[in-house]
Design a protein around this motif. Structure first.
Motif, PDB file in Angstrom:
ATOM      1  N   GLU A 192       0.836  -1.202   0.000  1.00 37.32           N
ATOM      2  CA  GLU A 192       0.000   0.000   0.000  1.00 37.32           C
ATOM      3  C   GLU A 192       0.875   1.259   0.000  1.00 37.32           C
ATOM      4  OE1 GLU A 192      -3.107   0.195  -0.531  1.00 37.32           O
ATOM      5  OE2 GLU A 192      -3.579  -1.940  -0.376  1.00 37.32           O
ATOM      6  N   TRP A 193       2.007   1.201   0.697  1.00 38.29           N
ATOM      7  CA  TRP A 193       2.927   2.349   0.685  1.00 38.29           C
ATOM      8  C   TRP A 193       3.457   2.595  -0.728  1.00 38.29           C
ATOM      9  CZ3 TRP A 193       8.111   2.940  -0.565  1.00 38.29           C
ATOM     10  CH2 TRP A 193       8.689   4.177  -0.208  1.00 38.29           C
ATOM     11  N   VAL A 194       3.814   1.530  -1.409  1.00 37.52           N
ATOM     12  CA  VAL A 194       4.309   1.658  -2.789  1.00 37.52           C
ATOM     13  C   VAL A 194       3.233   2.256  -3.681  1.00 37.52           C
ATOM     14  CG1 VAL A 194       5.081   0.380  -4.824  1.00 37.52           C
ATOM     15  CG2 VAL A 194       5.960  -0.234  -2.559  1.00 37.52           C
ATOM     16  N   LEU A 195       2.012   1.732  -3.573  1.00 37.79           N
ATOM     17  CA  LEU A 195       0.914   2.214  -4.427  1.00 37.79           C
ATOM     18  C   LEU A 195       0.585   3.668  -4.107  1.00 37.79           C
ATOM     19  CD1 LEU A 195      -1.561  -0.832  -4.460  1.00 37.79           C
ATOM     20  CD2 LEU A 195       0.509  -0.437  -5.811  1.00 37.79           C
ATOM     21  N   ASP A 196       0.551   3.991  -2.819  1.00 37.50           N
ATOM     22  CA  ASP A 196       0.246   5.376  -2.432  1.00 37.50           C
ATOM     23  C   ASP A 196       1.314   6.342  -2.931  1.00 37.50           C
ATOM     24  OD1 ASP A 196      -2.048   4.507  -1.201  1.00 37.50           O
ATOM     25  OD2 ASP A 196      -1.240   4.609   0.841  1.00 37.50           O
ATOM     26  N   LEU A 197       2.559   5.902  -2.833  1.00 36.96           N
ATOM     27  CA  LEU A 197       3.657   6.765  -3.270  1.00 36.96           C
ATOM     28  C   LEU A 197       3.560   7.024  -4.780  1.00 36.96           C
ATOM     29  CD1 LEU A 197       6.266   8.286  -2.692  1.00 36.96           C
ATOM     30  CD2 LEU A 197       7.530   6.119  -2.960  1.00 36.96           C
ATOM     31  N   ILE A 198       3.345   5.983  -5.556  1.00 34.31           N
ATOM     32  CA  ILE A 198       3.224   6.142  -7.011  1.00 34.31           C
ATOM     33  C   ILE A 198       2.028   7.034  -7.340  1.00 34.31           C
ATOM     34  CG2 ILE A 198       2.719   4.935  -9.178  1.00 34.31           C
ATOM     35  CD1 ILE A 198       4.228   2.502  -7.956  1.00 34.31           C
ATOM     36  N   THR A 199       0.904   6.771  -6.664  1.00 37.51           N
ATOM     37  CA  THR A 199      -0.321   7.541  -6.929  1.00 37.51           C
ATOM     38  C   THR A 199      -0.126   9.009  -6.599  1.00 37.51           C
ATOM     39  OG1 THR A 199      -1.689   5.590  -6.454  1.00 37.51           O
ATOM     40  CG2 THR A 199      -2.780   7.748  -6.363  1.00 37.51           C
ATOM     41  N   GLU A 200       0.516   9.291  -5.457  1.00 35.11           N
ATOM     42  CA  GLU A 200       0.722  10.674  -5.032  1.00 35.11           C
ATOM     43  C   GLU A 200       1.670  11.406  -5.972  1.00 35.11           C
ATOM     44  OE1 GLU A 200       0.014  14.069  -2.902  1.00 35.11           O
ATOM     45  OE2 GLU A 200      -1.019  12.124  -2.771  1.00 35.11           O
ATOM     46  N   ILE A 201       2.720  10.727  -6.389  1.00 39.72           N
ATOM     47  CA  ILE A 201       3.675  11.360  -7.314  1.00 39.72           C
ATOM     48  C   ILE A 201       2.989  11.654  -8.648  1.00 39.72           C
ATOM     49  CG2 ILE A 201       5.789  10.985  -8.662  1.00 39.72           C
ATOM     50  CD1 ILE A 201       6.829   9.318  -6.265  1.00 39.72           C
ATOM     51  N   ARG A 202       2.224  10.693  -9.152  1.00 37.81           N
ATOM     52  CA  ARG A 202       1.507  10.910 -10.416  1.00 37.81           C
ATOM     53  C   ARG A 202       0.541  12.085 -10.300  1.00 37.81           C
ATOM     54  NH1 ARG A 202      -0.358   4.713 -11.962  1.00 37.81           N
ATOM     55  NH2 ARG A 202       1.538   4.068 -13.097  1.00 37.81           N
ATOM     56  N   SER A 203      -0.186  12.143  -9.178  1.00 38.40           N
ATOM     57  CA  SER A 203      -1.159  13.213  -8.972  1.00 38.40           C
ATOM     58  C   SER A 203      -0.465  14.562  -8.903  1.00 38.40           C
ATOM     59  CB  SER A 203      -1.942  12.945  -7.680  1.00 38.40           C
ATOM     60  OG  SER A 203      -2.830  14.002  -7.407  1.00 38.40           O
ATOM     61  N   LEU A 204       0.629  14.631  -8.167  1.00 42.77           N
ATOM     62  CA  LEU A 204       1.355  15.888  -8.011  1.00 42.77           C
ATOM     63  C   LEU A 204       1.946  16.340  -9.349  1.00 42.77           C
ATOM     64  CD1 LEU A 204       1.892  17.816  -5.690  1.00 42.77           C
ATOM     65  CD2 LEU A 204       4.056  16.643  -5.271  1.00 42.77           C
ATOM     66  N   ARG A 205       2.491  15.419 -10.094  1.00 43.30           N
ATOM     67  CA  ARG A 205       3.041  15.752 -11.409  1.00 43.30           C
ATOM     68  C   ARG A 205       1.942  16.339 -12.298  1.00 43.30           C
ATOM     69  NH1 ARG A 205       7.748  12.239 -13.514  1.00 43.30           N
ATOM     70  NH2 ARG A 205       6.854  12.944 -15.490  1.00 43.30           N
ATOM     71  N   ASN A 206       0.787  15.683 -12.275  1.00 44.16           N
ATOM     72  CA  ASN A 206      -0.326  16.126 -13.115  1.00 44.16           C
ATOM     73  C   ASN A 206      -0.818  17.508 -12.688  1.00 44.16           C
ATOM     74  OD1 ASN A 206      -2.579  15.573 -15.112  1.00 44.16           O
ATOM     75  ND2 ASN A 206      -3.767  15.816 -13.228  1.00 44.16           N
ATOM     76  N   ASP A 207      -0.992  17.695 -11.380  1.00 39.88           N
ATOM     77  CA  ASP A 207      -1.527  18.967 -10.875  1.00 39.88           C
ATOM     78  C   ASP A 207      -0.575  20.131 -11.145  1.00 39.88           C
ATOM     79  OD1 ASP A 207      -3.749  17.638  -9.970  1.00 39.88           O
ATOM     80  OD2 ASP A 207      -3.050  17.464  -7.900  1.00 39.88           O
ATOM     81  N   LEU A 208       0.717  19.851 -11.104  1.00 39.04           N
ATOM     82  CA  LEU A 208       1.696  20.923 -11.291  1.00 39.04           C
ATOM     83  C   LEU A 208       2.101  21.105 -12.752  1.00 39.04           C
ATOM     84  CD1 LEU A 208       3.975  20.269  -8.187  1.00 39.04           C
ATOM     85  CD2 LEU A 208       2.174  21.990  -8.452  1.00 39.04           C
ATOM     86  N   GLY A 209       1.626  20.225 -13.617  1.00 39.82           N
ATOM     87  CA  GLY A 209       1.901  20.381 -15.038  1.00 39.82           C
ATOM     88  C   GLY A 209       3.266  19.891 -15.468  1.00 39.82           C
ATOM     89  N   VAL A 210       3.837  18.906 -14.755  1.00 39.32           N
ATOM     90  CA  VAL A 210       5.119  18.344 -15.148  1.00 39.32           C
ATOM     91  C   VAL A 210       4.920  17.543 -16.436  1.00 39.32           C
ATOM     92  CG1 VAL A 210       6.995  16.785 -14.503  1.00 39.32           C
ATOM     93  CG2 VAL A 210       5.901  18.221 -12.764  1.00 39.32           C
ATOM     94  N   PRO A 211       5.693  17.752 -17.461  1.00 40.69           N
ATOM     95  CA  PRO A 211       5.539  17.007 -18.721  1.00 40.69           C
ATOM     96  C   PRO A 211       5.572  15.503 -18.473  1.00 40.69           C
ATOM     97  CG  PRO A 211       7.051  18.831 -19.029  1.00 40.69           C
ATOM     98  CD  PRO A 211       6.775  18.763 -17.549  1.00 40.69           C
ATOM     99  N   ALA A 212       4.673  14.780 -19.171  1.00 40.44           N
ATOM    100  CA  ALA A 212       4.527  13.339 -18.936  1.00 40.44           C
ATOM    101  C   ALA A 212       5.831  12.576 -19.175  1.00 40.44           C
ATOM    102  CB  ALA A 212       3.411  12.786 -19.830  1.00 40.44           C
ATOM    103  N   GLY A 213       6.606  13.004 -20.143  1.00 43.22           N
ATOM    104  CA  GLY A 213       7.825  12.258 -20.465  1.00 43.22           C
ATOM    105  C   GLY A 213       9.010  12.583 -19.581  1.00 43.22           C
ATOM    106  N   SER A 214       8.903  13.602 -18.745  1.00 43.65           N
ATOM    107  CA  SER A 214      10.052  14.034 -17.921  1.00 43.65           C
ATOM    108  C   SER A 214      10.269  13.076 -16.757  1.00 43.65           C
ATOM    109  CB  SER A 214       9.798  15.441 -17.372  1.00 43.65           C
ATOM    110  OG  SER A 214       9.675  16.376 -18.417  1.00 43.65           O
ATOM    111  N   LYS A 215      11.532  12.723 -16.554  1.00 45.87           N
ATOM    112  CA  LYS A 215      11.903  11.942 -15.386  1.00 45.87           C
ATOM    113  C   LYS A 215      12.539  12.877 -14.363  1.00 45.87           C
ATOM    114  CE  LYS A 215      12.537   7.482 -17.652  1.00 45.87           C
ATOM    115  NZ  LYS A 215      13.432   6.315 -17.839  1.00 45.87           N
TER     116      LYS A 215
END
Length: 912
Positions: free
Chosen positions: A761-784
């Motif tokens: 659950e920690w792994v899933l939450d971490l991935i989900t939170e990072i994806r959400s934050l990237r999306n909300d802040l407008g980080v380009p999808a391809g950027s690492k």
């Protein structure tokens, strides 16, 4: 090798035929197992599958497949209804189109033979359509409410006759002259359910009835605002009617006893124009002082409410119409004093003539144009007339009492429970049940008339003759019984009654009835009455009332509106499983279904998702291991998914048991789409591609096992794709182990592994939170981007680096590092108790990100405020459909959650 995609058009018929050939739908015959039975609400033999059928039979099939897999001895009793008026209409129309002689020219026996021939050649098409939906009824026991005419010992015929005769002998069936809904086209009484109330453009004719004996009175005069400004002397009283021709049969005028305007007229008379009949002015609470003039004409022979008023006043009804809705001639016309020039006129021609006469007499006060509710025959499309005829009636009030008590005592329960109120309301106000129909197709009434009018009710003509005595000439009643009469016996007649059969001993009473709310009275209540009367116990333990299927805008479907959806077209386009699962996911208790093609397409995609999961398993050698030893599973991700599987099974099982079909389908959807496909299959890729052979084999076994168990859980809702995968994943398995539909329903003894759950659950939450934050802040999808774990302890450090590959791939990370503080140029958030930081300063325009977030937060504020205001409006909440109100409440919850996330993202930009 599995095909690239599942082809419903090819597979569904093949699979269904295999089930049928193997006798999969028959009861197991295991007398040690608990019996479970459902009787299908018999569709009309003339019927075609519509969305109501699709919903009703999907839910029944979910239950019977579920209970079969739970090891019960299951009977889903199939059959069709002879549908008296509908079937007779179809055959009469065919005769007319072919230019053949009419029904009456053919004669009764020849016509009935013709109907049987039609039934055997063309009737029952809906059975094939139900099979296309996947309905697993025991078709070998398919029943018909008229039985089998080639069977000399036709139990359905014997059952109907026995019930009629015994109820007659008990005084519970009798003959009476009462008002009925009369269809002038078919010239028969019809049930309320066969009357279609339509809003049409109509008129109210305001007629002046002259007071008799030179009586006058002072009538209030009002201005345009409704204020009384004085009085005027009148020698007439005004009544309003939408059917002026019925005034020929008026027996009085009613006013409310508290209406001061007419208090002095009660007991006086009016002299009816045209017929010249004196009729009294009576006081009755039926008259509404606030409606029209407050005075109503009373025509007991042609209006249901007027019939009751006339009965209270002791009036003798005067019939003015014949069976074809023409003005009566002969004795009825003489009794009513109808002038010769009106006799024989069609009712609508008579209407014009009556209005013209009132106009000529200067007694037509006004014609009011407005929309009116008018009753039409749902088959004939002609206006129905309340008409007084001799008919057979069941004493429903007496028979209703044990049926009411059975529900109150909990012997039968309604789901949702609120339908009990509807049941009680109908039963407490029940009227005599008219069971005779002036048709030729149906169960002929077992009553014979002597020339002197004496009636003999018997099981056969020979028995009736014995009652009458030798030499007494008898003629059988021409009428047939209401279709609902034979269908009221359905739960026990289909099991062989009146004979004592093994099926009755095993399967009566039935477990569950699934039906629509509109036939609670017409069918459910009557089955309750008959079951208790003749079997001594209720016919079913649970009655599940499903909701309506509406279009996506919440409108009732109809061909005239152009919004009707054909379930078979949806099956052709998307497959039966997709339609079934859509129905299941939307079948919330008490909530109407708002169906769209997009929803069905979405669930076709769900089936594709499952198919692709099976292809992934095949490509990674995740076979069908059968049972596995849970205790020997060590990998956290595998222990986690087994716990999730067990939780899904528990939730789905409880939901189906409680008729929460949408919750069961929702739990399955969430597990298959989110847990299994989106997460588990991604999380195990490093294990399947790794060098640890033991971990790899364990993962293959667990993946294969979970997939097979998922097929079992999903099978009641999506039987075709699951059965196909059951066989294709292990060729020959259906033959060696049996079809999927006969596998045991899963029941797991799996203790959740808290440590494994926490880690995954920690792994899933971490991935989900990072994806959400990237999306909300407008980080380009391809950027690492780099990820920092701030002040992380050894447990978090171990998790992060054990799942490093997955985190980097699914969260699009450049690397993962440990830091003591949030790095410069990074935004931070908290996952569990872990502070994580993303270095994004170089990836976005911070000022633009702030503006975009502020704008979206402001819009959400506006939407939430607007919707809260709407929900605070009592008028909206009371008038809007419950599902619309709930939808608005859910929107507020979703918008509020979204707003909080955006605010957190906005806050994270501070200092950048």
């Amino acid at each position: 090798m599995l095909d690239q995609r599942f082809d419903p058009a090819e597979a569904e018929t093949r699979i269904y035929e295999a089930w049928e050939a193997a006798g999969c739908f028959k009861p197991s015959g295991d007398t040690s197992a608990q019996a479970y039975s459902i009787v299908i609400p018999p569709p009309n033999v003339t019927g075609v599958l519509h969305m109501g059928h699709a919903l009703n039979n999907t839910l029944q099939d979910v239950l019977v497949r579920f209970e079969r897999m739970r090891g019960k001895n299951v009977l889903w009793q199939a059959g069709t209804d002879h549908a008296g008026i509908a079937t007779q209409m179809v055959v009469e129309r065919q005769l007319a189109e072919a230019g053949n002689e009419s029904r009456r020219e053919m004669g009764r026996d020849a016509f009935v033979d013709r109907v049987w021939a039609w039934k055997e050649e063309s009737g029952g098409a809906i059975v094939g359509q139900l099979k296309r939906l996947g309905a697993s009824c025991d078709w070998s026991r398919e029943a018909f409410t008229m039985g089998d005419r080639n069977d000399a010992d036709n139990n359905m015929m014997r059952a109907v006759t026995k019930v009629f005769v015994e109820l007659y002998n008990k005084g519970l069936i009798y003959r009476d002259k009462r008002l009925v809904n009369w269809d002038p086209h078919f010239q028969t009484a019809i049930s309320d359910l066969e009357v279609d109330q339509r809003e049409v453009a109509g008129h109210y004719w305001h007629l002046r009835y002259p007071l008799a004996d030179d009586v006058t009175y002072e009538h209030p005069v009002k201005d345009e605002d409704g204020n009384v400004t004085g009085t005027e002397t009148r020698n007439y009283i005004v009544v309003a009617t939408s059917r002026p021709e019925t005034m020929l049969g008026d027996t009085g005028v009613a006013v409310h006893p508290d209406d001061e305007r007419y208090a002095g007229l009660v007991g006086k008379f009016v002299e009816l124009p045209i017929v010249g009949r004196r009729v009294p002015i009576i006081a009755d609470e039926y008259a509404n002082p606030e409606k029209g003039s407050g005075a109503v004409k009373i025509t007991p022979a042609h209006d249901f409410n007027d019939f009751e008023v006339g009965k209270r006043a002791g009036h003798i009804p005067l019939n003015i119409l014949n069976a074809t809705a023409h003005i009566a001639d002969g004795g009825d016309a003489e009794a009513a004093g109808i002038p010769a020039e009106y006799r024989g006129l069609d009712r609508f021609d008579a209407r014009k003539k009556v209005v013209e006469a009132f106009e000529a007499l200067e007694l037509l006060q006004e014609i009011e144009n407005l929309k009116i509710e008018q009753p039409f025959g749902d088959r004939s499309n002609v206006v129905i007339e309340p008409w007084m005829t001799d008919q057979w009636y069941v004493d429903a009030k007496t028979m209703a009492q044990p049926a009411i008590a059975a529900v109150k005592e909990g012997k039968t329960r309604f789901v949702p429970e609120n339908w009990e109120k509807t049941y009680y309301n109908w039963m407490d106000n029940i009227q005599p049940w008219c069971v005779s129909r002036q048709l030729w197709w149906g169960h002929r009434i077992p009553a014979w008339f002597a020339e002197d009018g004496t009636i003999y009710v018997a099981h056969s003509e020979e028995e009736a003759q014995a009652q009458a005595g030798k030499g007494v000439k008898l003629k059988q009643d021409e009428d047939v019984l209401d279709t609902w009469f034979s269908s009221a016996l359905w739960p026990f007649s289909t099991m062989g009654w009146p004979d004592k059969t093994a099926e009755l001993d095993t399967f009566y009473p039935t477990a569950t009835l699934i039906t629509a709310f509109d036939i609670i009275f017409f069918w459910v209540a009557r089955m309750m009455m008959m079951g208790i009367e003749f079997m001594g116990e209720v016919p079913f333990k649970d009655v599940y009332i499903h909701a309506l299927v509406l279009d996506e805008k919440g409108q009732k479907m109809s061909k005239s509106k152009g919004n009707a959806m054909d379930p078979l077209e949806l099956v052709d386009e998307y497959g039966a499983d997709a339609l079934r699962f859509t129905m299941g996911r939307m079948a919330g208790q008490g909530r109407n279904i708002r169906l769209s093609k997009q929803a069905v397409e979405g669930n076709r995609n769900f089936a594709t998702k499952l198919w692709n999961a099976a292809r992934f398993a095949e490509m990674n050698e995740c076979g069908a291991p059968g049972e596995i030893d849970f205790a020997r599973v060590t990998s956290p991700v595998n222990r986690w998914v087994l716990g999730e599987l067990a939780a899904c099974e528990a939730e789905a099982t409880k939901a189906i048991e409680e008729y929460r079909f949408n919750d069961a389908a929702g739990a399955l959807y969430k597990f298959i789409w989110n847990v299994l496909c989106d997460w588990y299959l991604e999380l195990i890729k490093p294990l399947l591609m790794g060098m640890d052979d033991a971990a790899k084999q364990e993962t293959r076994d667990v993946c294969g096992y979970v997939l097979d168990e998922t097929l079992k859980l999903l099978h009641p809702f999506m039987p075709f794709v699951t059965e196909e995968l059951w066989e294709r994943r292990a060729a020959g398995r259906a033959e060696s182990q049996g079809f999927l539909m006969h596998q045991s329903w899963p029941k797991y003894d799996i203790a959740r592994d808290a440590d494994a759950d926490d880690e995954i659950e920690w792994v899933l939450d971490l991935i989900t939170e990072i994806r959400s934050l990237r999306n909300d802040l407008g980080v380009p999808a391809g950027s690492k981007i780099p990820l920092s774990l701030v002040s992380a302890g050894p447990v978090i450090e171990d998790r992060a680096f054990r799942h490093e590959d997955i985190l980097k791939r699914l969260a699009r990370l450049e690397d993962i590092v440990l830091d003591e503080a949030v790095p410069a140029g990074a935004v931070s958030t908290v996952v569990g108790e872990t502070v994580v930081a993303l270095n994004i300063a170089d990836q976005i325009d911070v000022d633009e990100a702030r503006k975009r977030l502020d704008k979206e937060i402001a819009q959400l504020d506006k939407d939430i405020t607007s919707t809260e205001k709407k929900l605070g409006n009592e008028a909206f909440v009371s008038k809007a459909p419950p599902e619309i109100v709930e939808e608005n409440r859910e929107r507020i919850v979703d918008w509020t959650d979204r707003r909080e996330k955006l605010k957190a993202a906005r806050k994270s930009l501070e200092g950048l």
